[in-house]
Design a protein around this motif. Structure first.
Motif, PDB file in Angstrom:
ATOM      1  N   GLN B  90      34.232  56.406  38.249  1.00  0.00           N
ATOM      2  CA  GLN B  90      34.156  57.044  39.558  1.00  0.00           C
ATOM      3  C   GLN B  90      34.102  55.961  40.636  1.00  0.00           C
ATOM      4  N   GLU B  91      33.274  54.953  40.399  1.00  0.00           N
ATOM      5  CA  GLU B  91      33.185  53.850  41.348  1.00  0.00           C
ATOM      6  C   GLU B  91      34.008  52.716  40.741  1.00  0.00           C
ATOM      7  N   LEU B  92      34.875  52.154  41.550  1.00  0.00           N
ATOM      8  CA  LEU B  92      35.783  51.138  41.028  1.00  0.00           C
ATOM      9  C   LEU B  92      35.004  49.986  40.420  1.00  0.00           C
ATOM     10  N   SER B  93      35.518  49.434  39.328  1.00  0.00           N
ATOM     11  CA  SER B  93      34.805  48.349  38.662  1.00  0.00           C
ATOM     12  C   SER B  93      35.756  47.188  38.413  1.00  0.00           C
ATOM     13  N   LEU B  94      36.549  46.848  39.404  1.00  0.00           N
ATOM     14  CA  LEU B  94      37.508  45.755  39.248  1.00  0.00           C
ATOM     15  C   LEU B  94      36.894  44.453  39.740  1.00  0.00           C
ATOM     16  N   VAL B  95      37.498  43.341  39.313  1.00  0.00           N
ATOM     17  CA  VAL B  95      37.093  42.042  39.843  1.00  0.00           C
ATOM     18  C   VAL B  95      38.012  41.736  41.023  1.00  0.00           C
ATOM     19  N   PRO B  96      37.482  41.781  42.243  1.00  0.00           N
ATOM     20  CA  PRO B  96      38.366  41.723  43.410  1.00  0.00           C
ATOM     21  C   PRO B  96      39.133  40.409  43.551  1.00  0.00           C
ATOM     22  N   GLU B  97      38.560  39.314  43.041  1.00  0.00           N
ATOM     23  CA  GLU B  97      39.216  38.021  43.237  1.00  0.00           C
ATOM     24  C   GLU B  97      40.365  37.801  42.265  1.00  0.00           C
ATOM     25  N   MET B  98      40.467  38.642  41.236  1.00  0.00           N
ATOM     26  CA  MET B  98      41.503  38.420  40.230  1.00  0.00           C
ATOM     27  C   MET B  98      42.738  39.238  40.550  1.00  0.00           C
ATOM     28  N   SER B  99      43.836  38.874  39.886  1.00  0.00           N
ATOM     29  CA  SER B  99      45.074  39.610  40.096  1.00  0.00           C
ATOM     30  C   SER B  99      44.972  40.962  39.398  1.00  0.00           C
ATOM     31  N   ALA B 100      45.891  41.854  39.766  1.00  0.00           N
ATOM     32  CA  ALA B 100      45.933  43.158  39.122  1.00  0.00           C
ATOM     33  C   ALA B 100      46.138  42.984  37.621  1.00  0.00           C
ATOM     34  N   ALA B 101      47.048  42.058  37.241  1.00  0.00           N
ATOM     35  CA  ALA B 101      47.340  41.846  35.821  1.00  0.00           C
ATOM     36  C   ALA B 101      46.086  41.422  35.057  1.00  0.00           C
ATOM     37  N   GLU B 102      45.346  40.459  35.616  1.00  0.00           N
ATOM     38  CA  GLU B 102      44.131  39.996  34.936  1.00  0.00           C
ATOM     39  C   GLU B 102      43.124  41.123  34.796  1.00  0.00           C
ATOM     40  N   ASN B 103      43.044  41.969  35.807  1.00  0.00           N
ATOM     41  CA  ASN B 103      42.122  43.090  35.730  1.00  0.00           C
ATOM     42  C   ASN B 103      42.547  44.088  34.660  1.00  0.00           C
ATOM     43  N   ILE B 104      43.855  44.323  34.585  1.00  0.00           N
ATOM     44  CA  ILE B 104      44.342  45.307  33.628  1.00  0.00           C
ATOM     45  C   ILE B 104      44.009  44.868  32.205  1.00  0.00           C
ATOM     46  N   TYR B 105      44.156  43.561  31.926  1.00  0.00           N
ATOM     47  CA  TYR B 105      43.896  43.065  30.572  1.00  0.00           C
ATOM     48  C   TYR B 105      42.581  42.309  30.472  1.00  0.00           C
ATOM     49  N   LEU B 106      41.667  42.588  31.376  1.00  0.00           N
ATOM     50  CA  LEU B 106      40.398  41.867  31.418  1.00  0.00           C
ATOM     51  C   LEU B 106      39.731  41.871  30.040  1.00  0.00           C
TER      52      LEU B 106
END
Ligand SMILES: Nc1ncnc2c1ncn2[C@@H]1O[C@H](COP(=O)(O)OP(=O)(O)OP(=O)(O)O)[C@@H](O)[C@H]1O
Ligand SMILES: [Mg+2]
Lengths: 324, 504
Positions: B90-106
């Motif tokens: 519900q609340e986003l849990s991404l790492v803002p400093e990383m690229s979308a790709a890195e987040n997708i395969y974190l």
């Protein structure tokens, strides 16, 4: 078992973690040295912790506001050299206010750069740490300073005096702690510092003057350094020009031991007092056990790491992170 | 349906308590392969908590989790992922400093020898997933530079990297545009066709009824029942959820408008909005309708002193003013309920009461000290008025359910008793019952003489609360409608930049 307790207690025990560690330490040391828990020794530990303690109060407020202050060590050198040097030149009744004003100016520079210009506090105060040390050396020409008439001045009361049988440094430290505790927990300013440190954006959206609040935290920190300098100068009646060397780390250690989050927004003055005392008792215990002073550095570091670890572990409910 | 098949996942008798709250009280829940199972309940009913138990983030106090007939224990999200259970937060849990790709395969970046990250493969795979999601940005961009909606897409993209057994969507559409929603629904239907079980949490009944096969309702942490979507209707579900039917009618009482409280003339902020003129009278609700990015939030921020216009005039209560800071805006009696509650609205580690009284903290004093009594009085008043669910005022705002967090922010600004109240997406993430109450509240506030601006991307919302509707497109006001003349069609046209003859 520890793990189970951590899990069961959750954040509640996290708050008490340091207290538990403190008691464990006290018991261990008192078993190893029978002088450790004597009234004399306790008093002397309190007295010695007062300088670090007073500075740690100000730094706690800076850290709750979401910033760091590493300049307090050399600021202490500056303030102590200044007050001692001026003592014989213009008399203590003038030396003290002049030194306090000068130190507040240094705090204002920190506050301006970090609060108003929004520069990174680590970089600014690290820079100030060496800049101020340079300033001290220029001022003193590399000479150490002394007060000539050490017994005939009322300036002695801050570091050497006592009231109601309690040493003045202890009274100043605990008195200030109480005042700042009241400010931080029951007055609007304290609430604003917590808000600014916890979420700067939301604070601005709530109409809180973030720049001014941060500026004020650095003034308070400088004021605390000035008070610590009065105690130190009065106790030693002289000053080396690098007397505050390394104090910034001890101060920060006490603040962290007290559980104030370096991320800002949470922390407590009273628990910083606990952190200060714990640090002081550990160092005192080691001395009583005949350890050289440099082991203190090692042990202090280990204690901080363990304290931080237990704190984090209690928050996430397990000792080791599940994420590789 | 599917009676003779094994559920992809089943929860039995799940109990979960937090200090002072029994968040889940013996809940049963199951998802079939290829089923969309909607989970409904008021704010704080325990939906997100149940899903976090499912995804290994919380350990249940009691009860069991059964996957493909096997009883399992999942103590981390990684273990859950290995079982094919994926939660989209519900609340986003991404790492803002990383690229979308890195987040997708974190956590599971493709590797070359010596543990070096295989950037080529990473980006190729990520871009393929983003393409499947019809995203118009590349996987190389830094997440912090993406809009909230696009960040949400990255979050969803994560779920598509593994062979999922069950995918949980916790209020995925709260910040998506209609076009993005269509894409999301396609994805969900794709997953469903592949036999993946879907759990779908939302407060939007229309979505639930288009998408789901079954509906399970929670109330106060308790299990209220499971219904086949085809055999039920919105009213029945609502009654199960909040214990009564909803009154969705407009309050048609004739209004008396007072003097003009806010008058905006030719306000311009280049690149954001241009030549914007409108006024709001005391007693009036003006709705700002438009697509995400139409410049409505930026206008609100300008009126609240957070941005400087390059030209134009603002008059508050007849006087030309410069609004240089939020403080100045507050002093003039302007309140803004901001768009993003976590970043702009709340200090998460601060308790509920302190959050609510924050803008007026220097006035709630007895001598130099904060007045506990005055603060609690405000908190109690708005907790009751907005039905905020929290065990006590001491609870930190961060652990409240999303909807209750939003209510704290609304309470915070209502308690300022403003002359001009601006609310930006006020009901995002709020349950149907409270939503209708907030709509009524906004109407009541206007009736008491407040000038109210409601920014919303939901058409039913603007139609229900507004006396007048301002339609925006690309930083410009396309048209103003009075509530009597507005139609859904003309509104849709206006916000898509189509100017009809009548508008000229
Ligand atoms: N970590 C936590 N600590 C304490 N209380 C919690 C925690 N997480 C959730 N709660 C409480 O548990 C209850 C259920 O919360 P949950 O987030 O599951 O609600 P929800 O149904 O998802 O609501 P919403 O629709 O608003 O998102 C709430 O009262 C909430 O305050
Ligand atoms: Mg939720």
């Amino acid at each position: 078992m520890l793990l189970a307790r951590l899990k069961a207690g959750g954040p509640a025990i996290a708050k008490q973690g340091i207290l538990v560690a403190f008691i464990v330490f006290m018991i261990t040391f008192s078993l190893m040295s029978d002088r450790f828990l004597s009234a004399d020794n306790i008093m002397s530990v309190f007295r010695q912790s007062a300088i670090i303690g007073v500075m740690a109060l100000g730094v706690t407020i800076v850290v709750i506001g979401g910033n760091l202050d590493l300049s307090v060590g050399s600021m202490l050198s500056f303030a102590t050299v200044l007050v001692v040097d001026l003592h014989d030149k213009i008399g203590p009744e003038l030396a003290i206010p002049v030194m306090v004003l000068a130190t507040l100016c240094l705090g204002a520079i920190n506050g301006f750069l970090i609060g108003i210009l929004r520069l990174n506090s680590l970089i600014v105060t690290l820079g100030m740490l060496s800049a101020i040390q340079g300033l001290v050396l220029i001022y003193s020409g590399g000479q150490n300073v002394d007060i000539v008439d050490q017994t005939g001045t009322w300036f002695a009361i801050f570091g050497r005096g006592a009231m109601f049988g309690i040493a003045t440094p202890i009274i100043i430290f605990l008195g200030l702690a109480l005042v700042f505790h009241v400010i931080m927990t029951t007055m609007p300013f304290g609430r604003r510092v917590h808000a600014v440190g916890g979420n700067p954006t939301a604070s601005i959206f709530s109409g809180i003057p973030r720049s001014r609040v941060v500026f004020m935290t650095y003034l308070i920190s400088a004021l605390c350094v000035a008070i610590a300098a009065i105690i130190l100068g009065s106790r030693v009646m002289g000053s080396q020009n690098n007397v505050g060397l390394g104090y910034e780390l001890q101060v920060l250690a006490a603040v962290i031991l007290g559980g104030t989050s370096l991320l800002g927004g949470s922390g407590s003055i009273l628990r910083t007092v606990l952190g200060v005392l714990m640090l002081a008792f550990i160092q005192n215990g080691l001395i009583l056990m005949g350890q050289p002073y440099y082991t203190q550095w090692l042990v202090t570091w280990v204690v901080i790491i363990v304290a931080v670890w237990l704190d984090v572990a209690a928050k996430r409910g397990r000792l080791f992170s599940p994420i590789a | 349906m599917n009676v003779n098949r094994e559920p992809a996942l089943r929860l039995q008798g799940i109990v979960k308590t937090f200090p002072g709250v029994r968040a889940l009280d013996g809940v049963d829940f199951e998802v079939m392969p290829g089923e969309v199972h909607a989970l409904l309940g008021e704010n704080g009913a325990g939906k997100s908590t149940l899903m976090k138990v499912l995804a290994g983030m919380y350990q249940p106090d009691e009860g069991q989790i059964i996957i493909a007939g096997q009883k399992v224990r999942m103590t981390t999200p990684i273990e859950a992922k290995a079982q094919g259970v994926i939660l989209i937060h519900q609340e986003l849990s991404l790492v803002p400093e990383m690229s979308a790709a890195e987040n997708i395969y974190l956590g599971e970046l493709p590797r070359k020898s010596l543990g070096r990250v295989d950037w080529k493969t990473l980006e190729a795979r990520s871009n393929a997933i983003l393409k499947r999601l019809r995203c118009n940005f590349r996987a190389e961009v830094t997440v912090a530079n993406l809009s909230i909606a696009n960040q949400q897409m990255v979050e969803i993209a994560r779920a598509l990297t593994v062979d999922a057994r069950v995918v949980i969507f916790d209020e995925p559409t709260a910040s998506l545009t209609d076009a993005e929603k269509v894409v999301l629904f396609d994805i969900i239907n794709d997953l469903k066709a592949q036999g993946v079980g879907i759990v779908y949490i939302s407060h939007r009944m229309d979505e639930i009824f288009t998408l789901s096969d079954r509906i399970t309702v929670l109330r106060d942490g308790g299990y209220r029942g499971t219904l086949n979507t085809a055999d039920t209707n919105e009213d029945e579900v609502t009654r199960l959820m909040i214990g009564r039917s909803l009154d969705l009618s407009r309050d048609e009482a004739a209004r008396e408008f007072g003097k003009t409280m806010l008058d905006v003339r030719n306000l311009t902020c280049p690149g954001l909005f241009e030549n914007v003129s409108f006024s709001v009278r005391a007693g009036e609700v003006v709705g700002f309708y438009g697509l995400v990015g139409a410049g409505r939030t930026e206008i609100a921020e300008t009126l609240f002193g957070l941005r400087k216009p390059t030209s134009g005039e603002i008059l508050v209560d007849g006087e030309t003013v410069e609004i240089g800071s939020p403080r100045a805006a507050i002093a003039m009696g302007i309140s803004l309920v901001p768009e993003n509650r976590k970043e702009q609205g709340l200090v998460l580690q601060m308790n509920c009461r302190d959050n609510m009284t924050l803008p007026q903290v220097q006035d709630l004093t007895a001598g130099p000290f904060l007045s506990q009594g005055a603060e609690l009085a405000i908190f109690d008043q708005y907790r009751d008025r907005l039905a905020i669910k929290t065990p006590s005022w001491r609870q930190s705002a961060g652990v409240l359910s999303g909807g209750n967090q939003q209510k704290i922010v609304i309470g915070k600004w209502l308690s300022m008793q403003p002359r001009v109240l601006i609310v930006d997406e006020p009901t995002r993430g709020i349950d149907v019952g409270s939503k209708s109450e907030i709509h009524q509240l906004l109407r009541e506030l206007a009736a008491q003489g407040y000038a109210v601006i409601v920014i919303s991307s939901e058409m039913p919302e603007v139609l229900r609360v507004s006396d007048r509707i301002v339609a925006m497109y690309h930083g410009r006001i396309m048209r103003e409608f009075s509530i009597d003349e507005v139609t859904e069609d003309s509104l849709v046209q206006a916000i898509s930049g189509i100017t009809s003859d009548t508008a000229a």
